[in-house]
Structure formats: structure tokens, C-alpha cells
Design a protein around this motif. Structure first.
Motif: not given
Length: 308
Positions: A176-179, A184-185, A223-225
């Protein structure tokens, strides 16, 4: 007999050296040797050329063209990918092994498994990195994000953050931290569904990683989602574009601050669908965003007040 009489004295292949014993056969000039060739600095005559290529030899996996260097180093393995894998049924040429050789290989694999880990910390690292690779495969993440998550898990073990926490929780928090670091959404619920641990443990582990390691995470914008939720709802492109404009205008005005970004993005899609004649229900947009219908109505009222 001395060692120098048995082994031929060579030169450092990476450093350019001068050969005082030999001179150029053409002009008696100064001769120098580097990693490729031996030349005369005065006339440029090439006296000797190295025939061995010391660089990597990457080739295809065809039967006639084999690569010499092996797999590259990777952070996704506890030993950086340098371990040896012992086969089971066939040899290197694809021929079937006899029963006696299979038994011998089985004993070799057992001994290799016993001596694979030098300490308990290395065993925990191998287990954690395997869990990171599994979650990344389930979420269909890229190799770069997976390697960053593996490196994040290594950093957590180095800083002794695994003490008192489960390895699976730290592995899921690393994903999750890397995303989050790569923009990344990905929802925390998506990572928890792929992991084998409760959401509260993953959330606490991520908070620890973010605090102790200082992750360069940025706030996730609604907006990323929009593309992801629109793809799950199977809405047309014009509704997606309208919802993205609604989300960007809300972000610029500050109305989207302090709210769950996926829920606000779902509300933008709901409002855009109503405006364009596509009747999306509050229940279905709330389900894909992992929020309640009450959250969708609240954010819808906020969008109506902005009149965007």
C-alpha cells in the motif's frame, strides 16, 4: 617452486597500466594496457587485443542461443536472486532423469533447503518478500512497484519495525505504501482483500511505516479514482470526462479536502451520470467505492452547492 613461477602474472583489467618491460616494436614508444587492448601511445599500434568479452552477454531463450550471465539481481528475493534452483524431472538438456538421479536430486534439495537460511531474520525476510510478491501478483502491479514494496519491507526489517507486528501486515502495508508513493489509486480495502490479515493491522502497520521511514506519499486526489471507478461502472467516456472536471474543480476550490477520495469520486460520477441522462443508482456507485449511500448523498449536496 614459487607461486609466481606457476601462475602467470596478469594486469588489472579495469585500470590502465604502463608496461615498462616491453616497448613498441615499431617506434620503441611507450606501451599502455587497458581492459580492451595493448597499444603504443606514440604511433597508435595495437600490439595485443583482448579476445575475452568481460561484459554481460544477454541473449534470447532459444535452444541454440543460451545466455551466460543468468538472471539479474532483484530486490524481490531475500538473496537478491543469486540462489541455485535444483530441478526435479529433467536435466539441462531436457532429458528425463532416472530414478536414482531423482532420488539424489531430492536429497540435494533437502540439504539445500536446510542450509538456505543463515538466521531467523533471513527466514522472516524470505517469508515477507514472498508475501509481497503474492499480493503484487493478485493486484496486478508492475514490477517496479513490486520491487519498491520489497525494498520498503527490507527497510522495515532493518529498522526493527517487525517486532510485535505480523509479517503479513508489514508486507501488505509495504504494498500500500509503494502504491501511495507512486500515485496509484489503490484502496486500502483492495490490499486487505488480497492480504491474509485484518484491515486494522494493515492500517496500523502502514501508519508505522509512514511515520518511522518518512514515506514520500502525497494526498490522494479524487480525480485519480475517476478512471478506475468509471471502468468498473462501465460508463461512457463523456460521463467520465464530466466527472473528472467536477472532481478537478472541487479540488481547486478546496471542497474535496479532508474527505475520502474514492467516495467523492463516486459522487462526481453519480452527479455526472444524472446530468448526462445515465441513471446511476447511489447503491451501485457506493459499492464500487467501498462507501455508503449516505456518503454519496452528502458529497452530491456539496457538489450542488458549488454549482460546478
Amino acid at each position: 617452486m614459487a607461486t609466481r613461477d606457476i601462475y602467470e602474472t596478469g594486469f588489472d583489467e579495469d585500470v590502465q597500466t604502463e608496461s615498462n618491460a616491453n616497448q613498441c616494436p615499431e617506434c620503441d614508444g611507450r606501451v599502455t594496457t587497458n581492459s580492451v587492448e595493448t597499444i603504443c601511445e606514440d604511433c597508435g599500434l595495437v600490439i595485443h587485443e583482448q579476445r575475452i568479452d568481460h561484459g554481460p552477454e544477454w541473449r534470447t531463450h532459444d535452444q541454440d542461443q543460451r545466455k551466460r550471465t543468468g538472471a539479474p539481481l532483484t530486490a524481490a528475493r531475500h538473496d537478491r536472486g543469486l540462489s541455485t534452483e535444483i530441478g526435479r524431472w529433467k536435466d539441462a538438456n531436457g532429458n528425463e532423469l532416472s530414478g536414482r538421479k531423482r532420488q539424489r536430486l531430492s536429497r540435494m534439495r533437502r540439504e539445500q533447503t536446510r542450509g538456505r537460511f543463515q538466521s531467523k531474520a533471513e527466514r522472516n525476510l524470505a517469508h515477507g518478500l514472498g508475501e509481497v510478491r503474492r499480493i503484487a501478483s493478485v493486484l496486478e502491479l508492475s514490477g517496479s512497484v513490486r520491487d519498491q514494496a520489497c525494498q520498503l519491507f527490507r527497510s522495515a526489517q532493518t529498522e526493527d519495525l517487525l517486532r510485535g507486528r505480523s509479517i503479513e501486515a508489514i508486507a501488505a502495508a509495504s504494498i500500500y505504501g509503494a502504491c501511495r508513493c507512486n500515485g496509484h489509486s489503490r484502496l486500502l480495502d483492495d490490499v486487505v482483500d488480497a492480504a491474509r490479515v485484518e484491515q486494522s493491522r494493515v492500517a496500523n502497520a502502514y501508519k508505522t511505516l509512514n511515520t518511522e521511514l518518512g514515506l514520500p506519499t502525497q494526498p490522494v486526489r479524487p480525480s485519480e479514482f475517476i478512471p478506475r471507478l468509471a471502468s468498473e461502472l462501465d460508463v461512457p467516456a463523456y460521463i467520465r470526462q464530466r466527472a473528472r472536471r467536477l472532481a478537478e474543480q472541487s479540488e481547486s476550490s478546496g471542497a474535496a479536502s479532508g474527505v475520502k477520495p474514492s467516495g467523492f469520486a463516486a459522487a462526481c460520477l453519480y452527479k455526472a451520470g444524472r446530468e448526462e441522462g445515465r441513471w446511476l443508482t447511489q447503491a451501485e456507485v457506493a459499492e464500487v467505492a467501498s462507501v455508503t449511500a449516505t456518503t454519496i448523498r452528502s458529497h452530491r449536496d456539496t457538489l450542488n452547492e458549488l454549482a460546478v
